[in-house]
Write a protein that holds these residues in place. Structure first.
Motif: not given
Length: 348
Positions: A180-205
């Motif tokens: 929520s913070h980092i994507l808000d910073v991206a919007r704040f600095l560079f404006g709105e996006s038209n496309s995105l791609y994401c990968q995520h992982q859970r590294m702890q049990d």
């Protein structure tokens, strides 16, 4: 409204002490009441800060006190109900991020406040960090020309689950909490996006949600932005928590935000570097001072909006765009597909 704005805090958990500390740095505001569902916790909080009145029923608080706004600092699962309650009383609302546990809930919150005719503000402080504001100024002044690629990194081995154990229980973690913070910073600095791609992982049990994520955005202004975030509790040669690091390439130079709050701007004239350390406050946790210091200008901006003196940067309508990015990122990771933004702002 009088000269001094009276407000109530709803929620006395981890962040409430720091937000109240920051309110004490803002002129002409006074916390007159506090709510927590566990009354004993509210009583300890009120005693520590000299708040005169304690409640364990938020409706009774709003019925009994004369307020100019409320500051909601509870767990995300209660935000929708409390925002709706404040809106029903016609009160401006400041709500902690993430705004809601789902996109549908965030949309309902924004719509309900519109219907009630009350402003909704989201307490999104990350963009108010001094070094990030400095990078924003560099970009706005056109020093490096037109940006075309950027990287935003918040990668840490800091044991964040030790002092915020509730984070272990979140089914959605790093994208909703830090994203929520980092994507808000991206919007704040560079404006709105038209496309995105994401990968995520859970590294702890022993956690329920993901704690590592990478999101790539393509903005309307044709900037490729890579957002990397992690709380993997691993070992890094140089731990920078809670600093966000940035690298921006423009057609006439580059700008960097590097460890220890150094900003470096390189053009054909060479490299110019300066430090942008955070302000220091007695109430801030030294481990979080960069983040805690950013709460003060964030709240100053929000209270100026409550007064009608200027527009707020992080309204409910604005933050809804960030929430949509967050949940588009989850959809992208789940489907291993690029998501695209429609003209109505929704992602498919």
């Amino acid at each position: 409204m009088g000269n001094v704005l009276r407000f109530a805090i709803l929620g006395t958990g981890f962040w409430s002490r720091f937000q109240l500390g920051a309110w004490q740095e803002v002129k002409d505001v006074e916390c007159i009441a506090v709510y927590n569902r566990t009354r004993s916790k509210a009583e300890v909080f009120a005693s520590d800060f000299g708040i005169p009145t304690v409640y364990d029923d938020p409706k009774k608080l709003l019925e009994s006190e004369r307020l100019d706004f409320v500051d909601i600092i509870t767990g995300v699962e209660s935000h929708e109900d409390l925002v709706g309650l404040a809106a029903a009383f016609g009160l401006p609302v400041i709500c902690q991020k993430p705004m809601a546990p789902s996109l549908a809930a965030a949309e309902r919150m924004v719509a309900e406040c519109h219907l009630a005719g009350v402003p909704l503000f989201i307490h999104e402080n990350w963009r108010w960090q001094a070094p990030i504001r400095s990078i924003s100024k560099v970009l706005a002044e056109g020093v490096i020309g037109k940006p075309f690629r950027a990287r935003i990194d918040m990668i840490s081995g800091f044991p964040v689950f030790k002092n915020q154990p509730f984070l272990r229980e979140l089914r959605h973690f790093i994208l909703t909490d830090l994203g929520s913070h980092i994507l808000d910073v991206a919007r704040f600095l560079f404006g709105e996006s038209n496309s995105l791609y994401c990968q995520h992982q859970r590294m702890q049990d022993n956690i329920k949600g993901e704690n590592v994520a990478t999101v790539m955005l393509k903005t309307e202004s044709n900037v490729t932005v890579l957002c990397e975030m992690a709380y993997a509790e691993n070992y890094l040669e140089r731990e920078c928590f809670p600093q966000t690091l940035l690298f921006v390439e423009g057609d006439r130079g580059s700008a960097e935000l590097t460890p220890d709050y150094w900003v470096r701007v390189t053009t054909d004239a060479g490299t110019h570097a300066w430090r942008c350390p955070p302000s220091r406050y007695s109430w801030a946790d030294p481990a979080y001072d960069l983040v805690h210091a950013s709460i003060v200008p964030c709240q100053a901006n929000l209270i100026a909006a409550v007064r009608g003196d200027q527009a707020a940067e992080t309204t409910g309508d604005d933050n809804l765009k960030t929430v949509r990015l967050v949940f588009a990122a989850y959809a992208s990771a789940e489907s291993d597909a690029v998501m695209r933004r429609e003209q109505d702002g929704r992602w498919i």
